[in-house]
Design a protein around this motif. Structure first.
Motif, PDB file in Angstrom:
ATOM      1  N   TYR A   1      46.945 -18.129 105.832  1.00 20.14           N
ATOM      2  CA  TYR A   1      47.957 -17.988 104.789  1.00 20.14           C
ATOM      3  C   TYR A   1      47.331 -18.188 103.409  1.00 20.14           C
ATOM      4  O   TYR A   1      47.582 -17.402 102.480  1.00 20.14           O
ATOM      5  CB  TYR A   1      49.081 -19.002 104.988  1.00 20.14           C
TER       6      TYR A   1
ATOM      7  N   SER B   1      51.343 -18.065 108.501  1.00 21.36           N
ATOM      8  CA  SER B   1      51.885 -19.388 108.240  1.00 21.36           C
ATOM      9  C   SER B   1      52.884 -19.804 109.323  1.00 21.36           C
ATOM     10  O   SER B   1      52.906 -20.960 109.753  1.00 21.36           O
ATOM     11  CB  SER B   1      52.572 -19.404 106.873  1.00 21.36           C
TER      12      SER B   1
ATOM     13  N   ASN C   1      52.400 -25.861 102.096  1.00 22.81           N
ATOM     14  CA  ASN C   1      51.460 -25.294 103.071  1.00 22.81           C
ATOM     15  C   ASN C   1      50.177 -26.115 103.154  1.00 22.81           C
ATOM     16  O   ASN C   1      49.548 -26.191 104.219  1.00 22.81           O
ATOM     17  CB  ASN C   1      51.151 -23.834 102.731  1.00 22.81           C
TER      18      ASN C   1
END
Length: 201
Positions: free
Chosen positions: A16, A56, A186
């Protein structure tokens, strides 16, 4: 099994970030401060946006399963796992219904995209807020508890400000704070995944 899931989690989140960086190097025509990240899902690089969300989402699903299976992890509540497992579900909706670009008439697809994006953001922060105190007290996560807490705080501040930036006069900075939220959350998932890898190895 936990080791494999940890590897998938790290690879997914790492993938990602690679795509996220690529978005800002390629000639997409979108501005990192003014434009939402979802805008990359419209146009010639839409395929790359899809890969970013898939990478992700795979990472988050693997992380959730790994935390549930690895005996060395702290207790993760059913609710927190539900939040994690629902994030990819919301992202499927984001992919199925592309956003409307700034200045365009709001369409049904755009409204549904916003709805799923809000759900994904809310689920993401809810999972992180609930898990940070638990993870910071056990095993490999204890050594990064400070980092996880800082990332949670950055995510909260970014989320609050990006909601405020929905006001028309402040829309010009929406993309900046949305990116702050996406990077911090993230990175939180990536850090937890690396710790899971250490514990499972």
């Amino acid at each position: 099994m936990a080791l494999l899931l940890a590897v998938l989690a790290v690879l997914g989140m790492g993938g990602y970030f690679c795509v996220f960086v690529a978005f800002h190097l390629l000639p997409t025509g979108y501005h990192p401060v003014r434009h939402a990240v979802s805008d990359y899902g419209v146009g010639r690089y839409a395929w790359l946006f899809r890969w970013a969300l898939v990478a992700s989402s795979v990472g988050i699903l693997a992380l959730a399963a790994g935390l549930a299976l690895e005996p060395g992890t702290p207790t993760v509540t059913v609710l927190q796992l539900v939040f994690l497992f629902l994030i990819p579900v919301a992202r499927v909706g984001m992919l199925k219904f592309p956003t409307d670009l700034e200045g365009q008439r709001l369409t049904r697809s755009g409204r549904l995209h916003y709805l799923f994006a809000v759900a994904a953001f809310a689920l993401t922060y809810s999972a992180i807020a609930g898990m940070t105190p638990e993870l910071g007290s056990v095993g490999a996560w204890e050594s990064v508890s400070g980092l996880l807490s800082v990332l949670r705080l950055v995510a909260l501040v970014s989320l609050v400000v990006l909601v405020i930036a929905l006001v028309p006069r402040l829309r010009v900075v929406f993309g900046l704070f949305e990116r702050g939220f996406l990077v911090s959350t993230n990175l939180w998932f990536l850090t937890v995944g690396i710790c899971l890898l250490v514990e499972a190895a």
